[in-house]
Design a protein around this motif. Sequence first.
Motif, mmCIF file in Angstrom:
data_model
loop_
_atom_site.group_PDB
_atom_site.id
_atom_site.type_symbol
_atom_site.label_atom_id
_atom_site.label_comp_id
_atom_site.label_asym_id
_atom_site.label_seq_id
_atom_site.Cartn_x
_atom_site.Cartn_y
_atom_site.Cartn_z
ATOM 1 N N GLY A 1 -4.792 -4.791 -35.948
ATOM 2 C CA GLY A 1 -5.072 -5.810 -34.910
ATOM 3 C C GLY A 1 -5.959 -5.243 -33.998
ATOM 4 O O GLY A 1 -6.288 -4.032 -33.829
ATOM 5 N N LEU A 2 -6.290 -6.071 -32.829
ATOM 6 C CA LEU A 2 -6.888 -5.796 -31.638
ATOM 7 C C LEU A 2 -5.877 -5.614 -30.532
ATOM 8 O O LEU A 2 -4.985 -6.572 -30.165
ATOM 9 C CB LEU A 2 -7.843 -6.922 -31.450
ATOM 10 C CG LEU A 2 -8.732 -6.894 -30.063
ATOM 11 C CD1 LEU A 2 -9.497 -5.686 -29.857
ATOM 12 C CD2 LEU A 2 -9.578 -8.104 -29.825
ATOM 13 N N VAL A 3 -6.121 -4.711 -29.675
ATOM 14 C CA VAL A 3 -5.179 -4.368 -28.738
ATOM 15 C C VAL A 3 -5.834 -3.893 -27.499
ATOM 16 O O VAL A 3 -6.984 -3.437 -27.752
ATOM 17 C CB VAL A 3 -3.844 -3.430 -29.024
ATOM 18 C CG1 VAL A 3 -2.964 -4.253 -30.202
ATOM 19 C CG2 VAL A 3 -4.301 -2.291 -29.602
ATOM 20 N N GLN A 4 -5.132 -3.685 -26.416
ATOM 21 C CA GLN A 4 -5.599 -2.992 -25.215
ATOM 22 C C GLN A 4 -5.142 -1.523 -25.100
ATOM 23 O O GLN A 4 -4.135 -1.386 -25.708
ATOM 24 C CB GLN A 4 -5.416 -3.747 -24.116
ATOM 25 C CG GLN A 4 -6.136 -5.139 -23.898
ATOM 26 C CD GLN A 4 -5.719 -5.807 -22.633
ATOM 27 O OE1 GLN A 4 -4.958 -5.565 -21.867
ATOM 28 N NE2 GLN A 4 -6.656 -6.632 -22.168
ATOM 29 N N LEU B 1 1.386 -0.515 -31.324
ATOM 30 C CA LEU B 1 1.100 -1.287 -32.626
ATOM 31 C C LEU B 1 1.955 -0.577 -33.622
ATOM 32 O O LEU B 1 2.049 0.815 -33.803
ATOM 33 C CB LEU B 1 -0.150 -1.130 -32.895
ATOM 34 C CG LEU B 1 -0.897 -2.400 -33.682
ATOM 35 C CD1 LEU B 1 -0.479 -3.723 -33.201
ATOM 36 C CD2 LEU B 1 -2.289 -2.054 -34.012
ATOM 37 N N ARG B 2 2.595 -1.327 -34.705
ATOM 38 C CA ARG B 2 3.470 -0.587 -35.987
ATOM 39 C C ARG B 2 2.513 -1.112 -37.188
ATOM 40 O O ARG B 2 2.323 -2.290 -37.186
ATOM 41 C CB ARG B 2 4.714 -0.999 -35.734
ATOM 42 C CG ARG B 2 5.581 -0.312 -36.872
ATOM 43 C CD ARG B 2 7.047 -0.464 -36.984
ATOM 44 N NE ARG B 2 7.325 -1.518 -37.544
ATOM 45 C CZ ARG B 2 8.331 -1.992 -38.021
ATOM 46 N NH1 ARG B 2 9.392 -1.344 -37.968
ATOM 47 N NH2 ARG B 2 8.644 -3.161 -38.649
ATOM 48 N N LEU B 3 2.243 -0.263 -37.830
ATOM 49 C CA LEU B 3 1.345 -0.477 -39.074
ATOM 50 C C LEU B 3 2.526 -0.130 -40.128
ATOM 51 O O LEU B 3 3.478 0.622 -40.024
ATOM 52 C CB LEU B 3 0.235 0.672 -39.499
ATOM 53 C CG LEU B 3 -0.947 0.533 -38.233
ATOM 54 C CD1 LEU B 3 -1.965 1.405 -38.872
ATOM 55 C CD2 LEU B 3 -1.210 -0.817 -38.049
ATOM 56 N N SER B 4 2.516 -0.991 -41.100
ATOM 57 C CA SER B 4 3.333 -0.829 -42.345
ATOM 58 C C SER B 4 2.663 -0.375 -43.576
ATOM 59 O O SER B 4 1.374 -1.097 -43.886
ATOM 60 C CB SER B 4 4.132 -2.345 -42.593
ATOM 61 O OG SER B 4 4.999 -2.577 -41.336
ATOM 62 N N CYS B 5 3.110 0.218 -44.604
ATOM 63 C CA CYS B 5 2.662 0.382 -45.792
ATOM 64 C C CYS B 5 3.632 0.227 -46.917
ATOM 65 O O CYS B 5 4.709 1.096 -46.902
ATOM 66 C CB CYS B 5 2.402 1.851 -45.820
ATOM 67 S SG CYS B 5 1.574 2.595 -47.348
ATOM 68 N N ALA B 6 3.738 -0.687 -47.457
ATOM 69 C CA ALA B 6 4.596 -1.357 -48.633
ATOM 70 C C ALA B 6 3.912 -0.928 -50.002
ATOM 71 O O ALA B 6 2.891 -0.831 -50.251
ATOM 72 C CB ALA B 6 4.467 -2.720 -48.635
ATOM 73 N N GLY C 1 -6.410 -0.193 -46.488
ATOM 74 C CA GLY C 1 -6.758 -0.007 -45.163
ATOM 75 C C GLY C 1 -6.544 -1.090 -44.182
ATOM 76 O O GLY C 1 -6.747 -2.343 -44.637
ATOM 77 N N THR C 2 -6.398 -0.969 -43.054
ATOM 78 C CA THR C 2 -6.243 -2.020 -41.900
ATOM 79 C C THR C 2 -6.594 -1.567 -40.607
ATOM 80 O O THR C 2 -6.661 -0.424 -40.107
ATOM 81 C CB THR C 2 -4.476 -2.255 -41.776
ATOM 82 O OG1 THR C 2 -4.259 -3.376 -41.015
ATOM 83 C CG2 THR C 2 -3.788 -1.027 -41.150
ATOM 84 N N GLN C 3 -7.495 -2.536 -40.054
ATOM 85 C CA GLN C 3 -8.272 -2.077 -38.937
ATOM 86 C C GLN C 3 -7.507 -2.236 -37.655
ATOM 87 O O GLN C 3 -6.736 -3.092 -37.332
ATOM 88 C CB GLN C 3 -9.586 -3.436 -38.875
ATOM 89 C CG GLN C 3 -10.272 -3.107 -37.549
ATOM 90 C CD GLN C 3 -11.121 -1.813 -37.722
ATOM 91 O OE1 GLN C 3 -11.924 -1.590 -38.747
ATOM 92 N NE2 GLN C 3 -11.206 -1.133 -36.403
ATOM 93 N N VAL C 4 -7.523 -1.305 -36.861
ATOM 94 C CA VAL C 4 -7.109 -1.116 -35.592
ATOM 95 C C VAL C 4 -8.131 -0.841 -34.614
ATOM 96 O O VAL C 4 -8.920 0.097 -34.598
ATOM 97 C CB VAL C 4 -6.022 0.124 -35.367
ATOM 98 C CG1 VAL C 4 -5.620 0.219 -33.811
ATOM 99 C CG2 VAL C 4 -4.822 -0.144 -36.450
ATOM 100 N N THR C 5 -8.296 -1.826 -33.569
ATOM 101 C CA THR C 5 -9.325 -1.711 -32.617
ATOM 102 C C THR C 5 -8.524 -1.751 -31.194
ATOM 103 O O THR C 5 -7.790 -2.843 -30.984
ATOM 104 C CB THR C 5 -10.215 -3.048 -32.554
ATOM 105 O OG1 THR C 5 -10.644 -2.945 -34.090
ATOM 106 C CG2 THR C 5 -11.274 -2.961 -31.571
ATOM 107 N N VAL C 6 -8.906 -0.653 -30.428
ATOM 108 C CA VAL C 6 -8.137 -0.658 -29.180
ATOM 109 C C VAL C 6 -9.389 -0.787 -28.047
ATOM 110 O O VAL C 6 -10.443 -0.256 -28.032
ATOM 111 C CB VAL C 6 -7.631 0.726 -29.139
ATOM 112 C CG1 VAL C 6 -6.867 0.858 -27.565
ATOM 113 C CG2 VAL C 6 -6.718 1.111 -30.255
ATOM 114 N N SER C 7 -9.115 -1.779 -27.249
ATOM 115 C CA SER C 7 -10.051 -2.112 -26.231
ATOM 116 C C SER C 7 -9.844 -1.327 -25.113
ATOM 117 O O SER C 7 -8.696 -1.175 -24.594
ATOM 118 C CB SER C 7 -10.290 -3.563 -26.140
ATOM 119 O OG SER C 7 -9.112 -4.211 -25.313
ATOM 120 N N SER C 8 -10.778 -0.841 -24.264
ATOM 121 C CA SER C 8 -10.464 -0.206 -22.981
ATOM 122 C C SER C 8 -10.335 -1.221 -21.698
ATOM 123 O O SER C 8 -10.609 -2.495 -21.955
ATOM 124 C CB SER C 8 -11.776 0.809 -22.462
ATOM 125 O OG SER C 8 -12.864 -0.125 -22.564
#
Length: 123
Positions: free
Chosen positions: A10-13, A18-23, A116-123
């Motif tokens: 997801g999108l976070v600051q 963030l916790r990613l899961s891999c099932a 894959g899963t998108q991780v976006t970190v904003s400044s």
Amino acid sequence: QVQLVESGGGLVQAGDSLRLSCAASGRTISTYTMGWFRQAPGKEREFVGALPWSGSSTFYADAVKGRFTISRDNAKNTVYLQMNSLKPEDTAVYYCAAALYTTTRTSTSYRYWGQGTQVTVSS
């Protein structure tokens, strides 16, 4: 065959967690080293960390050491990537992967990959 499905991106600051899961499905992952990789736009896929099949210690890339933690829930056949103190340079598509009876940082040694899963970190 092992099928892997990542979730939790997801999108976070900057500074957030963030916790990613891999099932995993198809086979138990207990005999697989479970690795996490990431790929930022315009860059090659890079190793993030791995949890060895043998039960030995997890190991991480220097860029994430001390901030990211990999864990496994055998009952759920799921691996997690806990990401703390996120930075804008952590922005990437994150992939989990499985390598049978091999402990390695080399992506080509991992046979099975998630989408894959998108991780976006904003400044």
